[in-house]
Design a protein around this motif. Structure first.
Motif, PDB file in Angstrom:
ATOM      1  N   PHE A 156       5.717 -13.367   1.199  1.00 26.25           N
ATOM      2  CA  PHE A 156       5.028 -14.128   0.151  1.00 26.25           C
ATOM      3  C   PHE A 156       5.805 -15.410  -0.105  1.00 26.25           C
ATOM      4  O   PHE A 156       6.965 -15.529   0.303  1.00 26.25           O
ATOM      5  CB  PHE A 156       4.950 -13.320  -1.146  1.00 26.25           C
ATOM      6  CG  PHE A 156       4.120 -12.077  -1.038  1.00 26.25           C
ATOM      7  CD1 PHE A 156       2.753 -12.106  -1.277  1.00 26.25           C
ATOM      8  CD2 PHE A 156       4.709 -10.870  -0.682  1.00 26.25           C
ATOM      9  CE1 PHE A 156       1.981 -10.965  -1.168  1.00 26.25           C
ATOM     10  CE2 PHE A 156       3.941  -9.723  -0.571  1.00 26.25           C
ATOM     11  CZ  PHE A 156       2.571  -9.769  -0.819  1.00 26.25           C
ATOM     12  N   PHE A 174       4.585   0.172  -8.902  1.00 27.03           N
ATOM     13  CA  PHE A 174       5.634   0.013  -7.894  1.00 27.03           C
ATOM     14  C   PHE A 174       6.861  -0.636  -8.514  1.00 27.03           C
ATOM     15  O   PHE A 174       6.795  -1.732  -9.049  1.00 27.03           O
ATOM     16  CB  PHE A 174       5.125  -0.793  -6.702  1.00 27.03           C
ATOM     17  CG  PHE A 174       4.091  -0.039  -5.938  1.00 27.03           C
ATOM     18  CD1 PHE A 174       4.465   0.925  -5.018  1.00 27.03           C
ATOM     19  CD2 PHE A 174       2.749  -0.220  -6.209  1.00 27.03           C
ATOM     20  CE1 PHE A 174       3.513   1.678  -4.350  1.00 27.03           C
ATOM     21  CE2 PHE A 174       1.788   0.524  -5.543  1.00 27.03           C
ATOM     22  CZ  PHE A 174       2.167   1.479  -4.615  1.00 27.03           C
ATOM     23  N   THR A 217      10.446  -2.070  -2.778  1.00 24.71           N
ATOM     24  CA  THR A 217       9.999  -1.054  -3.739  1.00 24.71           C
ATOM     25  C   THR A 217      10.670   0.260  -3.376  1.00 24.71           C
ATOM     26  O   THR A 217      11.162   0.435  -2.249  1.00 24.71           O
ATOM     27  CB  THR A 217       8.476  -0.880  -3.691  1.00 24.71           C
ATOM     28  OG1 THR A 217       8.094  -0.401  -2.402  1.00 24.71           O
ATOM     29  CG2 THR A 217       7.761  -2.197  -3.975  1.00 24.71           C
ATOM     30  N   LEU A 276       9.108  -6.575   0.051  1.00 22.82           N
ATOM     31  CA  LEU A 276       8.295  -7.715  -0.355  1.00 22.82           C
ATOM     32  C   LEU A 276       9.211  -8.926  -0.231  1.00 22.82           C
ATOM     33  O   LEU A 276      10.089  -9.142  -1.059  1.00 22.82           O
ATOM     34  CB  LEU A 276       7.794  -7.529  -1.788  1.00 22.82           C
ATOM     35  CG  LEU A 276       6.933  -6.283  -1.976  1.00 22.82           C
ATOM     36  CD1 LEU A 276       6.733  -5.984  -3.451  1.00 22.82           C
ATOM     37  CD2 LEU A 276       5.592  -6.440  -1.289  1.00 22.82           C
ATOM     38  N   GLU A 327       0.337   0.827 -15.065  1.00 21.77           N
ATOM     39  CA  GLU A 327      -0.585  -0.302 -15.126  1.00 21.77           C
ATOM     40  C   GLU A 327       0.105  -1.401 -15.928  1.00 21.77           C
ATOM     41  O   GLU A 327       1.109  -1.150 -16.574  1.00 21.77           O
ATOM     42  CB  GLU A 327      -1.911   0.107 -15.791  1.00 21.77           C
ATOM     43  CG  GLU A 327      -1.737   0.604 -17.220  1.00 21.77           C
ATOM     44  CD  GLU A 327      -3.052   0.807 -17.966  1.00 21.77           C
ATOM     45  OE1 GLU A 327      -4.116   0.504 -17.421  1.00 21.77           O
ATOM     46  OE2 GLU A 327      -2.996   1.255 -19.124  1.00 21.77           O
ATOM     47  N   MET A 341       6.248  -7.498   3.981  1.00 21.69           N
ATOM     48  CA  MET A 341       5.204  -8.503   3.845  1.00 21.69           C
ATOM     49  C   MET A 341       5.829  -9.766   3.259  1.00 21.69           C
ATOM     50  O   MET A 341       6.737  -9.693   2.445  1.00 21.69           O
ATOM     51  CB  MET A 341       4.126  -7.957   2.913  1.00 21.69           C
ATOM     52  CG  MET A 341       2.889  -8.782   2.937  1.00 21.69           C
ATOM     53  SD  MET A 341       1.459  -7.716   2.967  1.00 21.69           S
ATOM     54  CE  MET A 341       0.195  -8.957   2.823  1.00 21.69           C
ATOM     55  N   GLU A 362      -1.605 -11.621  -6.681  1.00 18.34           N
ATOM     56  CA  GLU A 362      -1.717 -10.211  -6.294  1.00 18.34           C
ATOM     57  C   GLU A 362      -0.813  -9.384  -7.198  1.00 18.34           C
ATOM     58  O   GLU A 362       0.398  -9.582  -7.222  1.00 18.34           O
ATOM     59  CB  GLU A 362      -1.290 -10.029  -4.833  1.00 18.34           C
ATOM     60  CG  GLU A 362      -2.282 -10.619  -3.860  1.00 18.34           C
ATOM     61  CD  GLU A 362      -1.904 -10.308  -2.423  1.00 18.34           C
ATOM     62  OE1 GLU A 362      -1.586  -9.141  -2.128  1.00 18.34           O
ATOM     63  OE2 GLU A 362      -1.907 -11.244  -1.611  1.00 18.34           O
ATOM     64  N   ILE A 363      -1.410  -8.456  -7.940  1.00 15.51           N
ATOM     65  CA  ILE A 363      -0.639  -7.656  -8.889  1.00 15.51           C
ATOM     66  C   ILE A 363      -0.654  -6.200  -8.452  1.00 15.51           C
ATOM     67  O   ILE A 363      -1.722  -5.638  -8.201  1.00 15.51           O
ATOM     68  CB  ILE A 363      -1.222  -7.799 -10.308  1.00 15.51           C
ATOM     69  CG1 ILE A 363      -1.132  -9.262 -10.759  1.00 15.51           C
ATOM     70  CG2 ILE A 363      -0.494  -6.892 -11.302  1.00 15.51           C
ATOM     71  CD1 ILE A 363      -1.633  -9.522 -12.163  1.00 15.51           C
ATOM     72  N   TYR A 364       0.521  -5.615  -8.343  1.00 17.28           N
ATOM     73  CA  TYR A 364       0.623  -4.216  -7.940  1.00 17.28           C
ATOM     74  C   TYR A 364       1.392  -3.412  -8.969  1.00 17.28           C
ATOM     75  O   TYR A 364       2.618  -3.331  -8.915  1.00 17.28           O
ATOM     76  CB  TYR A 364       1.285  -4.112  -6.562  1.00 17.28           C
ATOM     77  CG  TYR A 364       0.485  -4.804  -5.488  1.00 17.28           C
ATOM     78  CD1 TYR A 364      -0.719  -4.250  -5.044  1.00 17.28           C
ATOM     79  CD2 TYR A 364       0.886  -6.025  -4.962  1.00 17.28           C
ATOM     80  CE1 TYR A 364      -1.492  -4.893  -4.088  1.00 17.28           C
ATOM     81  CE2 TYR A 364       0.121  -6.677  -4.001  1.00 17.28           C
ATOM     82  CZ  TYR A 364      -1.063  -6.096  -3.567  1.00 17.28           C
ATOM     83  OH  TYR A 364      -1.818  -6.735  -2.632  1.00 17.28           O
ATOM     84  N   GLU A 385       7.744  -1.054   5.926  1.00 13.04           N
ATOM     85  CA  GLU A 385       6.909  -2.199   6.256  1.00 13.04           C
ATOM     86  C   GLU A 385       7.361  -3.389   5.412  1.00 13.04           C
ATOM     87  O   GLU A 385       7.975  -3.221   4.362  1.00 13.04           O
ATOM     88  CB  GLU A 385       5.441  -1.893   5.951  1.00 13.04           C
ATOM     89  CG  GLU A 385       4.850  -0.894   6.911  1.00 13.04           C
ATOM     90  CD  GLU A 385       3.335  -0.830   6.809  1.00 13.04           C
ATOM     91  OE1 GLU A 385       2.682  -1.891   6.810  1.00 13.04           O
ATOM     92  OE2 GLU A 385       2.811   0.290   6.731  1.00 13.04           O
ATOM     93  N   ILE A 401       4.978  -7.317  -8.971  1.00 15.12           N
ATOM     94  CA  ILE A 401       5.014  -5.860  -9.061  1.00 15.12           C
ATOM     95  C   ILE A 401       5.468  -5.431 -10.452  1.00 15.12           C
ATOM     96  O   ILE A 401       6.178  -6.162 -11.151  1.00 15.12           O
ATOM     97  CB  ILE A 401       5.928  -5.205  -7.992  1.00 15.12           C
ATOM     98  CG1 ILE A 401       7.342  -5.786  -8.036  1.00 15.12           C
ATOM     99  CG2 ILE A 401       5.314  -5.326  -6.614  1.00 15.12           C
ATOM    100  CD1 ILE A 401       8.330  -5.008  -7.189  1.00 15.12           C
ATOM    101  N   CYS A 406       2.983 -12.675  -5.496  1.00 15.54           N
ATOM    102  CA  CYS A 406       2.846 -11.227  -5.633  1.00 15.54           C
ATOM    103  C   CYS A 406       3.677 -10.772  -6.838  1.00 15.54           C
ATOM    104  O   CYS A 406       4.809 -11.201  -7.008  1.00 15.54           O
ATOM    105  CB  CYS A 406       3.358 -10.559  -4.364  1.00 15.54           C
ATOM    106  SG  CYS A 406       3.539  -8.781  -4.486  1.00 15.54           S
ATOM    107  N   MET A 444       8.520  -0.509   0.391  1.00 17.03           N
ATOM    108  CA  MET A 444       8.040  -1.645   1.177  1.00 17.03           C
ATOM    109  C   MET A 444       8.886  -2.870   0.827  1.00 17.03           C
ATOM    110  O   MET A 444       9.258  -3.061  -0.320  1.00 17.03           O
ATOM    111  CB  MET A 444       6.586  -1.911   0.831  1.00 17.03           C
ATOM    112  CG  MET A 444       5.965  -3.040   1.620  1.00 17.03           C
ATOM    113  SD  MET A 444       4.251  -3.242   1.150  1.00 17.03           S
ATOM    114  CE  MET A 444       3.720  -4.404   2.400  1.00 17.03           C
TER     115      MET A 444
END
Lengths: 249, 543
Positions: free
Chosen positions: B9, B136, B153, B174, B44, B7, B131-133, B5, B39, B37, B172
């Protein structure tokens, strides 16, 4: 069929916790928190039942502090449809949790409540059983296999010396054991989508549940450190030491 | 083309350290509409952060003038400062530190846990809409028509043999107008981008250090919050750059660590053991008595400074923080420079976005006009002086540079060798006898790695890729006697069957993501690649 899955936010299983220097508990401040691994298994099983068509909706619920919403987001990223956060103090006791869950069950009317068999932080293994008792429902604990057959839940349980299969009329309680499944990853696209799934927040006090603590922690201590071993020179010396020092033969 | 997929940004940032987070925050401050975004490969934000850290609040002040009211975790101001030159038994305190080594004057600075600072920065960034991920890893740079158009990722659930396992999840894409690489020192994607766009052309080779750190809890009566101690000299020989730090901070916590310059020559040297044995020196030992060790970690850092900074931008993005090498080595600080670089890159990106420019080239000129450049320029000759003339003469040069030249020398000293070229064959080096751990103050590697909370999903391909195993045998073993088994601070590399047919075992699940193997391997035969996201250390608060 509607499935409710309670999930608990616990210190991540990779973290080695330390006892507080005053012995009142375990230091948890600033540690990485994650979903209790047994609850992950419960979420996975519920989602699989929905994917198979046996269930229609999966609702995750967590009881605790505001940050527990991260745990609920993870559950939704794994496939839960929506979630409920019941705000309370940190780490309520199993009986209080069971009472809160009873109130949620009365509101949501699920056919199955799917819990982890225990949480890895306090290892109580009590909430599922207490909830079954409070609701007067049947329970299939330590599940290693779950099937829905003709509207009944067939639960294979891990018991001493083998497995046992029970057939439960719904509504019922199921608690998940380790071998039930291997939970999926929360993928990045699904985490993004989970941000948009509904998350309802309610106060534990609004449910009219008595959250008073009934247990007192007397003290918490680290296990004694293992003493260093020694090398023995010969088999004779080993036997001598086993006999006279260790006194095991 | 793929099942992944994707996305879109405006900006994708790889890495949630101070540089990436400062950039993310600045982007949203300048343009609240920008889609940002970020990553992070750690489980964490903060999970992979290792730093001393004494930080200079200058960049933070510019980012959030009200950082104090916002509750930034800068709680321990530096109160006392000691710098020692060590011999085996004695420590000589350097007098008038603020004049002799003005870079190290820490008045107005704070002792912090940089992990905690990053966690706080992440909260600020999320509140601003970034947006924090975490969890990944950026595993692949997406380049189309010679423009970086984002990152992908990594796939999850690939088995050790490289097959798709039952839990396989594709990565994914990005995609972004601009991609900012803030992976820290020796970023794995940064390395690919530098190569693709030849960004290092005309600059000195980067030189690195390996920092190994422990956090201790000590009895309250011995705790002196704000005390900052540094040392150089023993136990390293004069040719080897490095030294120890010890900071008292927080609630009875002590941060202790040791940096070894990775341009060291003696193949028998073990940075881990240098770090352990320095704790036994009288200058340091007293700080640990009666305490307990809580956390362990390690990370490489860039020491080259100005001469080694590559071209900063390329079509579709830029390099930030220690990915570019903005650390100020004589100051032994890189947080404020990393943050500043992130903020300047953000400004350039917003500017480029407005004009629809492919390359945020203004970043380079913004850096040149800022205090960041002045600072690195005045510091530029110190580290190469140590590389050339050794510790004692290097320190003398540093004092001369500071007091007489005031950092304005009309010459620039250069680095001649990359760190992987400096090792000498085992037969020409003197083995070093390190003391055995006493398990009170000094420890072995495995019990140390245990305290980094490191974990990798077991069933995945080895993320430390040896290009040519044959080369390991003929070079690493036959010539250098497996230097990786000594420089790796996490016991990842192990030479086994050394009496018969020596071979290398890679315990990749121990890897704390320090990147030293990628840097120091003599033939650059090891590629550090990102493992499955969320793998690696889980440094807790206080690190």
């Amino acid at each position: 069929m509607k499935i409710l899955v309670p999930v608990k936010r616990v210190v991540d299983y990779n973290i080695k916790v330390l006892v507080k220097s005053d012995g009142t508990g375990v230091e948890t401040a600033g540690l990485k928190m994650s979903m209790n691994p047994f609850d992950e298994i419960a979420v996975e099983e519920a989602v699989r039942l929905r994917e198979k068509g046996s269930a229609t909706e999966v609702i995750a619920v967590s009881i605790g502090v505001q940050q527990a919403q991260d745990t609920l987001r993870t559950a939704m990223a794994m496939g839960a449809d929506r979630s409920i956060l019941v705000l309370s103090e940190e780490s309520p006791e199993p009986l209080a949790v069971a009472k809160v869950l009873k109130a949620i069950v009365e509101k949501e009317k699920p056919d199955l409540v799917f819990l982890g068999k225990q949480a890895i932080d306090d290892d109580m293994n009590a909430t599922g059983q207490m909830l079954a008792g409070l609701l007067g429902w049947g329970q299939g604990t330590f599940a290693s296999k779950v099937e829905i057959v003709d509207g009944r839940a067939e639960v294979t349980r891990e018991v001493d010396g083998g497995t046992e299969t029970v057939s439960l009329s719904v509504p019922a309680i199921v608690t998940a054991d380790l071998r039930l499944n291997e939970p999926r990853y929360a993928s990045l696209p699904n985490i993004m989508k989970a941000k948009k799934k509904p998350l309802e927040t309610i106060q534990a006090t609004d449910l009219g549940v008595d959250m008073t603590r009934r247990l007192t922690t007397v003290s918490v201590a680290e296990p004694p450190t293992r003493k260093a071993g020694i090398k023995v020179g010969s088999v004779a010396e080993l036997v001598e030491k086993l006999r006279n020092e260790a006194k095991v033969i | 083309m793929s099942e992944r997929e994707a996305m879109e940004f405006d900006v994708v940032i790889v890495g949630g350290g101070p540089a990436g987070l400062a950039a993310a925050i600045r982007l949203r401050q300048l343009n609240p509409e920008a889609n940002v975004c970020l990553i992070e490969k750690g489980s964490e934000i903060g999970a992979h952060i290792v730093s001393g850290a004494v930080i200079e609040p200058r960049a933070l002040e510019e980012l959030f003038p009200d950082w104090l009211e916002r509750g930034a975790p800068l709680k321990t101001p530096v109160t006392e400062e000691e710098m020692y030159f060590l011999t085996e038994k004695k420590g000589f305190r350097i007098p008038a530190l603020d004049r002799v080594m003005p870079h190290l004057a820490n008045h107005g600075n704070y002792v912090v846990s940089l992990g905690d600072v990053c966690r706080w920065l992440a909260e600020q960034a999320e509140a601003l809409g970034v947006e924090i991920y975490p969890g990944f890893a950026g595993a692949e740079v997406l380049i189309e028509k010679n423009r970086v158009v984002g990152v992908a990722t990594g796939d999850m659930g690939i088995t050790r043999d490289g097959e798709k396992g039952p839990n396989y999840q594709p990565g994914m894409e990005l995609r972004a107008k601009y991609t900012l690489f803030a992976e820290g020192c020796r970023g794995s994607l940064t390395k690919q981008v530098m190569e693709h766009y030849n960004l290092r052309k005309g600059v000195d080779p980067q030189t690195y250090g390996l920092g190994i750190k422990e956090v201790w809890e000590i009895p309250a009566e011995n705790h002196r919050p704000g005390l900052v101690v540094h040392s150089f000299g023993w136990p390293l020989d004069d040719k080897t750059y490095g030294g120890a730090w010890l900071y008292h901070f927080g609630e009875n916590l002590v941060s202790y660590g040791f940096v070894t310059g990775l341009d060291y020559e003696n193949t028998w040297l073990s940075p881990f053991d240098e770090m352990q044995r320095t704790k036994l020196h009288p200058v340091f030992r007293k700080h640990f008595e009666g305490g307990r060790r809580l956390i362990y970690g390690a990370r490489a850092l860039s020491e080259g400074g100005l001469q080694s900074i590559p071209r900063l931008t390329f079509p579709g993005g830029a390099l930030l923080g220690d990915s570019a090498g903005f650390l100020n080595t004589p100051k032994i600080k890189g947080t404020h420079t990393a943050m500043k670089s992130g903020m300047l890159a953000a400004e350039a990106v917003i500017d480029a976005m407005k004009a629809d420019r492919v390359e945020p080239a203004a970043y380079t000129s913004l850096v040149r006009q800022s205090w960041l450049y002045d600072e690195l320029k005045s510091a530029r000759n110190v580290r190469p002086a140590f590389a050339r003339w050794g510790s004692k003469l290097g320190a003398l040069y540093a004092g001369f540079d500071a007091m007489v030249l005031r950092g304005k020398a009309p010459w620039t000293l250069h680095f001649k060798h990359a760190d992987n070229e400096t090792l000498k064959p085992a037969s020409l080096c003197t083995p070093i006898a390190y003391p055995k751990p006493d398990n009170k103050i000094t420890f072995d590697k495995l019990s140390s790695v245990f305290l980094s909370n490191t974990n990798h999903e077991e069933d995945q391909p080895v993320h430390l890729k040896v290009r040519n195993m044959g080369l390991w045998k003929t070079v690493n073993w036959d010539v250098f006697r497996s230097p990786e088994s000594r420089y790796c601070p996490a016991a990842v590399y192990e030479a086994v069957d050394t009496d018969t047919e020596a071979r290398l075992v890679i315990n990749s699940q121990n890897c704390v993501h320090c990147k030293t193997c990628d840097i120091k391997d003599p033939t650059q035969n090891i590629d550090w690649c990102t493992p499955e996201g969320a793998g690696g250390p889980n440094y807790p608060a206080g690190m």
